[in-house]
Scaffold this motif. Structure first.
Motif, mmCIF file in Angstrom:
data_model
loop_
_atom_site.group_PDB
_atom_site.id
_atom_site.type_symbol
_atom_site.label_atom_id
_atom_site.label_comp_id
_atom_site.label_asym_id
_atom_site.label_seq_id
_atom_site.Cartn_x
_atom_site.Cartn_y
_atom_site.Cartn_z
ATOM 1 N N ASN A 281 62.832 -19.253 43.889
ATOM 2 C CA ASN A 281 61.523 -19.381 42.926
ATOM 3 C C ASN A 281 60.589 -18.155 42.613
ATOM 4 O OD1 ASN A 281 62.421 -22.150 42.930
ATOM 5 N ND2 ASN A 281 60.805 -22.595 44.671
ATOM 6 N N SER A 282 60.490 -17.280 43.534
ATOM 7 C CA SER A 282 59.699 -16.314 43.531
ATOM 8 C C SER A 282 60.385 -15.430 42.645
ATOM 9 C CB SER A 282 59.384 -15.643 44.930
ATOM 10 O OG SER A 282 59.043 -14.120 44.727
ATOM 11 N N LEU B 55 52.306 -15.097 44.943
ATOM 12 C CA LEU B 55 52.197 -14.307 43.643
ATOM 13 C C LEU B 55 50.934 -14.689 43.368
ATOM 14 C CD1 LEU B 55 55.564 -14.578 41.983
ATOM 15 C CD2 LEU B 55 54.880 -12.779 43.896
ATOM 16 N N HIS C 147 62.607 -16.081 40.379
ATOM 17 C CA HIS C 147 62.470 -16.753 38.763
ATOM 18 C C HIS C 147 61.301 -16.685 38.255
ATOM 19 C CE1 HIS C 147 66.821 -17.619 38.308
ATOM 20 N NE2 HIS C 147 66.757 -18.068 39.529
ATOM 21 N N ALA C 148 59.837 -16.501 39.099
ATOM 22 C CA ALA C 148 58.736 -16.414 38.561
ATOM 23 C C ALA C 148 58.449 -15.044 38.025
ATOM 24 C CB ALA C 148 57.770 -16.830 39.859
ATOM 25 N N ALA D 298 54.342 -18.723 35.942
ATOM 26 C CA ALA D 298 55.126 -18.151 37.041
ATOM 27 C C ALA D 298 54.650 -18.488 38.248
ATOM 28 C CB ALA D 298 55.072 -16.544 36.742
ATOM 29 N N MET E 116 64.814 -21.127 49.219
ATOM 30 C CA MET E 116 64.199 -21.807 48.184
ATOM 31 C C MET E 116 63.042 -21.090 47.591
ATOM 32 S SD MET E 116 64.873 -25.969 49.135
ATOM 33 C CE MET E 116 64.200 -25.983 50.772
ATOM 34 N N LEU F 238 59.740 -14.971 34.491
ATOM 35 C CA LEU F 238 59.057 -15.639 33.700
ATOM 36 C C LEU F 238 57.537 -14.822 33.520
ATOM 37 C CD1 LEU F 238 57.989 -17.932 32.167
ATOM 38 C CD2 LEU F 238 57.573 -19.152 34.234
ATOM 39 N N ARG G 87 55.787 -8.945 44.529
ATOM 40 C CA ARG G 87 56.723 -9.398 45.270
ATOM 41 C C ARG G 87 57.648 -8.486 46.101
ATOM 42 N NH1 ARG G 87 61.201 -12.443 45.797
ATOM 43 N NH2 ARG G 87 63.171 -11.361 45.492
ATOM 44 N N TYR H 160 55.437 -24.210 46.142
ATOM 45 C CA TYR H 160 56.497 -24.840 46.874
ATOM 46 C C TYR H 160 56.084 -26.257 47.220
ATOM 47 C CZ TYR H 160 60.023 -25.559 50.444
ATOM 48 O OH TYR H 160 61.157 -25.952 51.290
ATOM 49 N N THR I 63 64.175 -22.905 53.871
ATOM 50 C CA THR I 63 62.799 -22.663 53.093
ATOM 51 C C THR I 63 62.694 -21.284 52.661
ATOM 52 O OG1 THR I 63 62.141 -24.090 54.880
ATOM 53 C CG2 THR I 63 60.447 -23.045 53.556
ATOM 54 N N PHE J 64 64.128 -16.410 30.887
ATOM 55 C CA PHE J 64 64.479 -17.769 31.773
ATOM 56 C C PHE J 64 65.807 -17.889 31.985
ATOM 57 C CE2 PHE J 64 60.936 -18.186 28.519
ATOM 58 C CZ PHE J 64 60.056 -18.725 29.241
ATOM 59 N N ILE K 155 66.616 -28.973 41.448
ATOM 60 C CA ILE K 155 65.730 -28.654 42.359
ATOM 61 C C ILE K 155 64.606 -29.827 42.924
ATOM 62 C CG2 ILE K 155 63.468 -27.096 42.591
ATOM 63 C CD1 ILE K 155 64.753 -25.092 40.894
ATOM 64 N N LEU L 68 66.635 -20.433 34.526
ATOM 65 C CA LEU L 68 66.428 -22.192 34.856
ATOM 66 C C LEU L 68 66.508 -22.754 33.468
ATOM 67 C CD1 LEU L 68 64.239 -21.966 37.870
ATOM 68 C CD2 LEU L 68 66.739 -21.601 38.131
ATOM 69 N N LYS M 84 66.099 -27.521 37.001
ATOM 70 C CA LYS M 84 64.819 -28.068 37.396
ATOM 71 C C LYS M 84 65.257 -29.484 38.224
ATOM 72 C CE LYS M 84 62.481 -25.924 33.578
ATOM 73 N NZ LYS M 84 61.754 -26.321 32.639
ATOM 74 N N PHE N 217 56.953 -27.361 37.373
ATOM 75 C CA PHE N 217 57.404 -26.840 36.123
ATOM 76 C C PHE N 217 56.725 -27.778 35.127
ATOM 77 C CE2 PHE N 217 61.186 -26.612 38.986
ATOM 78 C CZ PHE N 217 61.499 -25.325 39.000
ATOM 79 N N LEU O 231 55.807 -21.928 39.367
ATOM 80 C CA LEU O 231 57.140 -22.009 39.675
ATOM 81 C C LEU O 231 57.379 -21.445 40.973
ATOM 82 C CD1 LEU O 231 60.347 -21.871 39.499
ATOM 83 C CD2 LEU O 231 60.090 -19.960 37.678
ATOM 84 N N ASP O 232 56.439 -20.287 41.458
ATOM 85 C CA ASP O 232 56.514 -19.799 42.759
ATOM 86 C C ASP O 232 55.774 -20.722 43.879
ATOM 87 O OD1 ASP O 232 56.767 -17.584 44.567
ATOM 88 O OD2 ASP O 232 54.592 -17.144 44.510
ATOM 89 N N TYR P 14 68.392 -24.888 47.757
ATOM 90 C CA TYR P 14 68.988 -24.444 46.571
ATOM 91 C C TYR P 14 68.623 -23.097 46.191
ATOM 92 C CZ TYR P 14 63.941 -25.066 45.287
ATOM 93 O OH TYR P 14 62.547 -25.247 45.316
#
Lengths: 383, 383
Positions: A259-260, B222, A262-263, B263, A255, A266, A226, B269, A252, A273, A283, A275, A280, B273, B266-267, A300
């Motif tokens: 997500n990246s 990812l 939070h990934a 993960a 969002m 995780l 990342r 698009y 885009t 965690f 989302i 979220l 969700k 989940f 979640l990544d 979001y």
């Protein structure tokens, strides 16, 4: 004679659209990647800080929202030391100046939003403190230079030193002198940027962002990718999207980057965690809305917590708030205008309006892009 | 004369410890990475399939759990075509053989576990079907060769063609002939491997794994890193851990790989989940247990759904089931022996026993490593 010098400044909250997560130097708060944020209006969310200085004060003191806090922590100490040293240079150049750099400080700080909301208030807090003290000390440094000091208090605080659209350039130097905030564009460049914040209840918060991000740095393999491969091209694209007021790209990327981030949380070990099931559902609702409208009208993003921040442009307010009001009409934060006129936009299937979302959201805060720190004529007094 | 040929086979469920997620060829079910699984005991989880063949049958038919299903789908058709063509070769070599390859098939299949549990039953289902038909056709192909056929029905079905510890080698060839399952070790190599499955309620399941994994392949940056850089070294480490019966490594990799897979979901698009708040509470509980014991005694893994599968060795049953029973004593699935003797192990803080977990779990299934497909003398009859 009992001489007191005083200054008051307010500073805004900022919510990143390209996330800061991970430090390459924990002492200097140097990040592993550059980040970008939108500064939110102080009308809705701000910290106000009054600083007093007197030769009679016996020690530095700090009140946050009416509660006394220890000032003996590295983050605050780092900021104060640097501000005092800049003041000392002025005093050395002009011996007529009062020796404020030698005197103790009384700092009183207050948010205009409930701390319980779980909104990251440390960014606004450190920005307001640095702004107020630099005013008190009459420092000549500009906002970018001051942002390096705020950064040492709380990384993302450096971005709250500017209004509008702000980048925190990660920098390369070991001493961090090139790791600072710069303004990509002022609020008036893209003034119709709005934000709806959904405060999501969370009984047990996961680990703090300070310790969480270092767990990610140390354990997530996806995080390295990342930082090195995903964020750099995204950064230039986001800067361009802001310059071009291109909401489709801005939204885009916002969002995807949330997500990246939070990934990689995780993918940490043990996993982190932020979220929740409610996050969700929000989302999914936003994707349903964008699909129904046929373009990205809402985006979001989630910081290190379950609260959703939804960016949109004011011309799409009716559909964006319409769909949110469709599921959240019972929660606090809507004003009379909203309640009277909002309805679910056509094309959004009613079956997608998950009524259980409301039980996980405690309030909405409707706000928009706003200005950076401001000197204030309101002065707080310690309780 | 009404001649019917018949055969019956059962096949097991397998739960991956190194996840399969993403196809490089959706038609041939060729994966983007190699995966590893443990085959679970058929005593607790199995599909039993009876196949009948007769010149009098007018069309192929399929009953799953008493309900008629269309056989007109690519996945089933692919499997049947290949099995018939292998049979045809036998018939060409030996003209005395009945021409089963020309006759229609009646396939009757049944699980010994509730379908509503949301356990991936397609792996066991396709494995049992391929095993039963290969028996009916008296095919000489070994389990690895048959696994290539099962793979075309459902990717992970190829791993259910073996008992014990199984790898699905992704292969390199475009035609997929080298993408097949092999046994890393039979169940008796590491016979004390147990699994506790927590069936987690989920009102709305997220996207199916078939479409979800392709969303990930197409949109997650990812994911590319996971496939190319994360999984390959993990694969060799996992094979070694199994060969050495090294639970510490096996468990750590299992947990990390589950988290890495989710993960990348979640990544994606839009993001996908599968873990719910209840899933996360189980994850935290297992980390708390391992921390309290001071080593990895339990390892969670989650497929494309919220159910937790917790691997552990039988010598640690008391502490692992003790902590699960501490929060899940009210749900179905415990036997009398469990209920009488289990208690929360010392060192696990009672405050970590989140009693809200139970409201999200509908039952536990206690099982262990088991054998591959077996010929059965039980014959199912269409309803």
């Amino acid at each position: 004679m009992h001489e007191i010098y005083t200054a008051s400044s307010s500073a805004p909250v900022n919510i990143a659209v390209l996330k800061y997560w991970g430090k390459r130097d924990t002492n200097l708060n140097l990040p592993t990647n550059s980040s970008i944020s939108v500064t939110l209006s102080q009308k809705d969310l701000r910290t106000l800080t009054t600083v007093n200085s007197s030769r009679n004060f016996e020690k530095d003191s700090l009140y946050l929202n009416g509660v006394s806090h220890s000032i003996e922590n590295d983050r605050t100490t780092n900021c104060l030391e640097q501000l005092r040293s800049l003041r000392q240079q002025l005093e050395e150049d002009d011996p007529n100046l009062p020796k404020l750099s030698q005197w103790k400080l009384h700092i009183i700080s207050e948010n205009n939003f409930p701390t319980a909301a779980g909104l990251a208030s440390s960014a606004a807090g450190f920005a307001a403190m640095v702004a107020a003290i630099s005013k008190l000390y009459e420092l000549p440094q500009d906002a970018s230079e001051l942002s390096r000091i705020a950064r040492k208090g709380s990384g993302s605080a450096c971005r709250s030193m500017f209004g509008g659209y702000v980048a925190w350039e990660m920098g390369e130097k070991l001493d961090g002198t090139d790791s600072k905030a710069v303004q990509i564009a002022p609020p008036e460049h893209w003034p119709n940027m709005k934000a709806a914040i959904c405060i999501v209840s969370d009984l047990k918060k996961d680990v703090s962002s300070t310790s969480g991000m270092q767990t990610t740095v140390q354990t997530s393999e996806l995080f390295q990718y990342r930082v090195n491969q995903v964020v750099p091209p995204r950064y230039s694209q986001m800067v361009d999207a802001i310059k071009n007021r291109d909401f489709e790209t801005f939204g885009t990327l916002t969002m995807k980057d949330s997500n990246s981030f939070h990934a990689t949380c995780l993918d940490s070990y043990p996993p982190i965690f932020y979220l929740t099931d409610t996050s969700k559902k929000i989302i999914k609702l936003i994707h349903t809305l964008n699909d129904a409208i046929g373009k990205v009208v809402a985006a979001y993003t989630f910081d290190a917590g379950p609260n959703a921040v939804i960016y949109y442009e004011s011309e799409n307010e009716e559909v964006v708030l319409g769909v949110l009001f469709g599921v959240l009409s019972n929660v606090d934060g809507w004003n009379e205008m909203n309640s009277a006129t909002l309805k679910v936009p056509e094309g959004v299937p009613l079956s997608s309006l998950d009524s259980t979302i409301a039980s996980g959201v405690s309030r909405v805060i409707l706000t928009q892009v706003g200005e950076g720190p401001k000197e204030s004529d309101m002065f707080l007094v310690a309780p």
